[in-house]
Design a protein around this motif. Structure first.
Motif, PDB file in Angstrom:
ATOM      1  N   GLN A   1      19.575 101.732  82.337  1.00  0.00           N
ATOM      2  CA  GLN A   1      20.027 102.246  81.055  1.00  0.00           C
ATOM      3  C   GLN A   1      20.664 103.596  81.256  1.00  0.00           C
ATOM      4  OE1 GLN A   1      18.405 104.986  79.535  1.00  0.00           O
ATOM      5  NE2 GLN A   1      19.256 104.935  77.481  1.00  0.00           N
ATOM      6  N   GLY A   2      21.726 103.781  80.472  1.00  0.00           N
ATOM      7  CA  GLY A   2      22.312 105.120  80.548  1.00  0.00           C
ATOM      8  C   GLY A   2      23.818 105.229  80.358  1.00  0.00           C
ATOM      9  N   LEU A   3      24.686 104.522  81.027  1.00  0.00           N
ATOM     10  CA  LEU A   3      24.452 103.474  82.046  1.00  0.00           C
ATOM     11  C   LEU A   3      24.594 104.091  83.427  1.00  0.00           C
ATOM     12  CD1 LEU A   3      26.566 100.651  80.410  1.00  0.00           C
ATOM     13  CD2 LEU A   3      24.133 100.557  80.766  1.00  0.00           C
ATOM     14  N   ARG A   4      23.671 103.796  84.315  1.00  0.00           N
ATOM     15  CA  ARG A   4      23.699 104.268  85.685  1.00  0.00           C
ATOM     16  C   ARG A   4      23.706 103.065  86.610  1.00  0.00           C
ATOM     17  NH1 ARG A   4      18.370 107.416  85.960  1.00  0.00           N
ATOM     18  NH2 ARG A   4      18.987 107.852  88.109  1.00  0.00           N
ATOM     19  N   VAL A   5      24.327 103.226  87.771  1.00  0.00           N
ATOM     20  CA  VAL A   5      24.365 102.189  88.781  1.00  0.00           C
ATOM     21  C   VAL A   5      23.589 102.661  90.001  1.00  0.00           C
ATOM     22  CG1 VAL A   5      25.831 100.981  90.443  1.00  0.00           C
ATOM     23  CG2 VAL A   5      26.544 101.146  88.075  1.00  0.00           C
ATOM     24  N   LEU A   6      22.648 101.848  90.448  1.00  0.00           N
ATOM     25  CA  LEU A   6      22.017 102.029  91.748  1.00  0.00           C
ATOM     26  C   LEU A   6      22.626 100.967  92.644  1.00  0.00           C
ATOM     27  CD1 LEU A   6      18.349 102.450  90.502  1.00  0.00           C
ATOM     28  CD2 LEU A   6      19.978 104.243  91.071  1.00  0.00           C
ATOM     29  N   ARG A   7      23.426 101.378  93.601  1.00  0.00           N
ATOM     30  CA  ARG A   7      24.262 100.454  94.367  1.00  0.00           C
ATOM     31  C   ARG A   7      23.879 100.486  95.836  1.00  0.00           C
ATOM     32  NH1 ARG A   7      29.368 100.592  97.002  1.00  0.00           N
ATOM     33  NH2 ARG A   7      30.498  98.620  96.769  1.00  0.00           N
ATOM     34  N   SER A   8      23.661  99.296  96.402  1.00  0.00           N
ATOM     35  CA  SER A   8      23.329  99.179  97.813  1.00  0.00           C
ATOM     36  C   SER A   8      24.404  98.361  98.517  1.00  0.00           C
ATOM     37  CB  SER A   8      21.977  98.490  97.989  1.00  0.00           C
ATOM     38  OG  SER A   8      21.725  98.250  99.368  1.00  0.00           O
ATOM     39  N   THR A   9      24.788  98.794  99.697  1.00  0.00           N
ATOM     40  CA  THR A   9      25.740  98.030 100.510  1.00  0.00           C
ATOM     41  C   THR A   9      25.099  97.559 101.806  1.00  0.00           C
ATOM     42  OG1 THR A   9      26.580 100.077 101.516  1.00  0.00           O
ATOM     43  CG2 THR A   9      27.741  99.253  99.571  1.00  0.00           C
ATOM     44  N   ASP A  10      23.785  97.670 101.910  1.00  0.00           N
ATOM     45  CA  ASP A  10      23.090  97.251 103.130  1.00  0.00           C
ATOM     46  C   ASP A  10      21.938  96.298 102.819  1.00  0.00           C
ATOM     47  OD1 ASP A  10      21.308  99.015 101.979  1.00  0.00           O
ATOM     48  OD2 ASP A  10      21.523 100.564 103.518  1.00  0.00           O
ATOM     49  N   GLY A  11      22.110  95.503 101.766  1.00  0.00           N
ATOM     50  CA  GLY A  11      21.109  94.510 101.453  1.00  0.00           C
ATOM     51  C   GLY A  11      19.855  95.051 100.804  1.00  0.00           C
ATOM     52  N   GLY A  12      19.884  96.296 100.347  1.00  0.00           N
ATOM     53  CA  GLY A  12      18.744  96.860  99.660  1.00  0.00           C
ATOM     54  C   GLY A  12      17.933  97.843 100.474  1.00  0.00           C
ATOM     55  N   SER A  13      18.417  98.261 101.641  1.00  0.00           N
ATOM     56  CA  SER A  13      17.683  99.252 102.434  1.00  0.00           C
ATOM     57  C   SER A  13      17.885 100.669 101.909  1.00  0.00           C
ATOM     58  CB  SER A  13      18.119  99.194 103.899  1.00  0.00           C
ATOM     59  OG  SER A  13      17.750  97.963 104.477  1.00  0.00           O
ATOM     60  N   SER A  14      19.042 100.939 101.321  1.00  0.00           N
ATOM     61  CA  SER A  14      19.298 102.252 100.746  1.00  0.00           C
ATOM     62  C   SER A  14      20.213 102.081  99.543  1.00  0.00           C
ATOM     63  CB  SER A  14      19.957 103.183 101.781  1.00  0.00           C
ATOM     64  OG  SER A  14      21.210 102.652 102.192  1.00  0.00           O
ATOM     65  N   TYR A  15      20.161 103.063  98.654  1.00  0.00           N
ATOM     66  CA  TYR A  15      20.910 102.993  97.405  1.00  0.00           C
ATOM     67  C   TYR A  15      21.630 104.303  97.138  1.00  0.00           C
ATOM     68  CZ  TYR A  15      18.829  98.608  95.858  1.00  0.00           C
ATOM     69  OH  TYR A  15      18.474  97.289  95.749  1.00  0.00           O
ATOM     70  N   SER A  16      22.778 104.214  96.495  1.00  0.00           N
ATOM     71  CA  SER A  16      23.428 105.376  95.904  1.00  0.00           C
ATOM     72  C   SER A  16      23.254 105.288  94.393  1.00  0.00           C
ATOM     73  CB  SER A  16      24.919 105.418  96.269  1.00  0.00           C
ATOM     74  OG  SER A  16      25.584 104.262  95.768  1.00  0.00           O
TER      75      SER A  16
ATOM     76  N   GLY B   1      33.254  96.080  93.255  1.00  0.00           N
ATOM     77  CA  GLY B   1      31.819  95.955  93.470  1.00  0.00           C
ATOM     78  C   GLY B   1      30.986  97.091  92.950  1.00  0.00           C
ATOM     79  N   GLY B   2      31.431  97.729  91.868  1.00  0.00           N
ATOM     80  CA  GLY B   2      30.627  98.760  91.240  1.00  0.00           C
ATOM     81  C   GLY B   2      30.968 100.178  91.632  1.00  0.00           C
ATOM     82  N   ILE B   3      32.043 100.383  92.405  1.00  0.00           N
ATOM     83  CA  ILE B   3      32.443 101.750  92.764  1.00  0.00           C
ATOM     84  C   ILE B   3      33.135 102.421  91.579  1.00  0.00           C
ATOM     85  CG2 ILE B   3      33.894 103.126  94.296  1.00  0.00           C
ATOM     86  CD1 ILE B   3      33.487 100.965  96.430  1.00  0.00           C
ATOM     87  N   SER B   4      33.981 101.664  90.884  1.00  0.00           N
ATOM     88  CA  SER B   4      34.690 102.194  89.719  1.00  0.00           C
ATOM     89  C   SER B   4      34.765 101.111  88.654  1.00  0.00           C
ATOM     90  CB  SER B   4      36.103 102.659  90.108  1.00  0.00           C
ATOM     91  OG  SER B   4      36.862 101.556  90.613  1.00  0.00           O
ATOM     92  N   PHE B   5      34.913 101.535  87.403  1.00  0.00           N
ATOM     93  CA  PHE B   5      34.928 100.610  86.276  1.00  0.00           C
ATOM     94  C   PHE B   5      36.117 100.895  85.368  1.00  0.00           C
ATOM     95  CE2 PHE B   5      30.560 100.425  87.650  1.00  0.00           C
ATOM     96  CZ  PHE B   5      30.181  99.115  87.409  1.00  0.00           C
ATOM     97  N   ALA B   6      36.693  99.830  84.813  1.00  0.00           N
ATOM     98  CA  ALA B   6      37.733  99.975  83.810  1.00  0.00           C
ATOM     99  C   ALA B   6      37.108 100.366  82.477  1.00  0.00           C
ATOM    100  CB  ALA B   6      38.510  98.666  83.672  1.00  0.00           C
TER     101      ALA B   6
ATOM    102  N   SER C   1      26.007  90.383  95.307  1.00  0.00           N
ATOM    103  CA  SER C   1      27.296  89.769  95.580  1.00  0.00           C
ATOM    104  C   SER C   1      27.155  88.657  96.613  1.00  0.00           C
ATOM    105  CB  SER C   1      28.281  90.821  96.097  1.00  0.00           C
ATOM    106  OG  SER C   1      29.472  90.217  96.563  1.00  0.00           O
ATOM    107  N   SER C   2      27.755  87.513  96.347  1.00  0.00           N
ATOM    108  CA  SER C   2      27.747  86.411  97.304  1.00  0.00           C
ATOM    109  C   SER C   2      28.768  86.618  98.411  1.00  0.00           C
ATOM    110  CB  SER C   2      28.051  85.095  96.576  1.00  0.00           C
ATOM    111  OG  SER C   2      29.336  85.150  95.968  1.00  0.00           O
ATOM    112  N   VAL C   3      29.642  87.616  98.253  1.00  0.00           N
ATOM    113  CA  VAL C   3      30.686  87.864  99.241  1.00  0.00           C
ATOM    114  C   VAL C   3      30.150  88.679 100.413  1.00  0.00           C
ATOM    115  CG1 VAL C   3      32.917  88.973  99.652  1.00  0.00           C
ATOM    116  CG2 VAL C   3      32.509  87.712  97.527  1.00  0.00           C
ATOM    117  N   ASN C   4      29.469  89.782 100.115  1.00  0.00           N
ATOM    118  CA  ASN C   4      29.036  90.672 101.187  1.00  0.00           C
ATOM    119  C   ASN C   4      27.570  91.081 101.084  1.00  0.00           C
ATOM    120  OD1 ASN C   4      29.155  92.363  98.986  1.00  0.00           O
ATOM    121  ND2 ASN C   4      31.040  93.379  99.645  1.00  0.00           N
ATOM    122  N   GLY C   5      26.829  90.513 100.144  1.00  0.00           N
ATOM    123  CA  GLY C   5      25.421  90.836 100.042  1.00  0.00           C
ATOM    124  C   GLY C   5      25.114  92.163  99.410  1.00  0.00           C
ATOM    125  N   ASP C   6      26.117  92.800  98.774  1.00  0.00           N
ATOM    126  CA  ASP C   6      25.847  94.043  98.060  1.00  0.00           C
ATOM    127  C   ASP C   6      24.801  93.790  96.977  1.00  0.00           C
ATOM    128  OD1 ASP C   6      27.810  95.102  99.578  1.00  0.00           O
ATOM    129  OD2 ASP C   6      29.141  95.681  97.951  1.00  0.00           O
TER     130      ASP C   6
END
Length: 370
Positions: A59-74, A115-120, A48-53
């Protein structure tokens, strides 16, 4: 994958990382190892250009999401099945294009306003009851529109197959789609046309690269076409990557590092043509909007790497996602990062998901950034 399994997998990864750090000591950088299972059907990455997420969709579909620039993922499951995802941010809006195969085959779009927390619910881009659809490529344009490129296998007679790359545009976040003229109108003969990758240049031109492959996992070249009218029409193909006869070259995608510096990432076995399991990650640079390419360099020199995409952080860091396809165990997801503004190493950013670099030796990570 259910939420319980995801939670267990995430907890195991956290424990493994803590044990690894304890063994290495506080002063050594290391790459965590986390088995993501059968990561089949490709992955993609967006920042994201807004906050660096940082978002990685598997595949699956699964999301590996980071909110600290890539130091940790959920790690979480989106809630819908799909494969071969392509992801793009527009502000805090995240879009995911993917495919699902059945009767009919479908290309669909997912939209997240947080930002990937929930999807329509999925929005249909295109469906085919008769033919196979593969390799969706999503592009978020500066004017707010979305474009999807998808390959349809129109027919087969022996080893003669027709592959056509369709072009779709949406001006309402994927609720409705207009089908434009095909970017590549296939003919019933080799080579196979697949793995489309697209970029919008600062002047509004669109570039579309794809693989032209005579034999699966055999010799192939990368071609590129250009549109100067927003995808309404396309110019003739030009060769982007075909330097070593017989090598297998797989497109990883474009990176616009500066208005006058465009990168193209590729996986190639041109250093050891005897097998694609020897593929490494390389890049070329264009300083004239994709008209010519030069400055080829190896980014990840360890063999058995397939690069699926890259992204730039707001601070100028490059994130790059690859999969180890032929190693044992197979299909491990790797995320690399590097600061290309200064000499250094491409490295797995701990604690990310990688296989084969557990000893923390930077000498195993990559060659120096040129």
């Amino acid at each position: 994958m259910g939420s319980g399994l995801v939670a267990i997998g995430t907890a195991l990864c956290t424990v493994a990382w803590a044990l690894l750090l304890a063994g290495l000591g506080p002063c050594r950088a290391a790459a965590a190892s986390c088995d993501l299972g059968q990561v089949a059907g490709g992955v993609d990455i967006a920042v994201s250009s807004v906050n660096g997420d940082v978002i990685v969709v598997a595949q699956g579909l699964r999301v590996l999401r980071s909110t600290d620039g890539g130091s940790s993922y959920s790690d979480r499951w989106i809630g819908v099945e799909g494969s071969w995802p392509s992801v793009a941010f527009r502000g805090s809006n995240l879009f995911v294009a993917a495919g699902r195969w059945g009767e009919p085959d479908e290309i669909f779009l997912l939209h997240s306003i947080d930002g990937g927390i929930s999807f329509a619910e999925p929005r249909l881009v295109y469906a085919s009851a008769a033919n196979e659809l593969i390799d969706p490529e999503l592009l978020a344009l500066r004017d707010g529109a979305l474009m999807v490129f998808a390959t349809e296998i129109l027919g087969q007679s022996g080893d003669r197959v027709e592959f056509t790359i369709h072009v779709f545009r949406s001006d309402d976040d994927g609720w409705t789609w207009q089908r434009l003229a095909d970017a590549v109108a296939g003919s019933p003969a080799p080579p196979t046309i697949e793995d489309a990758k697209a970029v919008e240049l600062a002047n509004g031109d669109l570039l579309l690269a794809y693989e032209a492959e005579a034999v699966e996992l055999g010799g192939s070249r990368l071609e590129q076409i250009r549109s100067r009218d927003g995808g309404l029409s396309w110019g003739p193909p030009a060769v982007l990557w075909d330097d070593v006869p017989g090598s297998d070259n797989e497109p990883g995608g474009y990176l616009q590092r500066a208005p006058d510096e465009l990168w193209f990432l590729a996986s190639t076995d041109e250093d050891a043509v005897e097998g694609y399991s020897n593929a490494v990650v390389k890049r070329k640079i264009s300083t004239d909007g994709g008209a010519t390419w030069h400055g080829k360099a190896t980014l990840v020199g360890e063999p058995d790497q397939i690069v699926f995409g890259g992204a730039l952080t707001p601070a100028g860091m490059i994130m790059m996602v690859t999969v180890r396809q032929f190693s044992t165990p197979p299909r491990h997801l790797n995320v690399y990062h590097a600061d290309p503004r200064a000499p250094g190493l491409w490295a797995c950013a701990p604690p990310l998901f990688i296989d084969g670099f557990e000893d923390g030796s930077s000498g195993r990570w990559t060659a120096a950034v040129p």
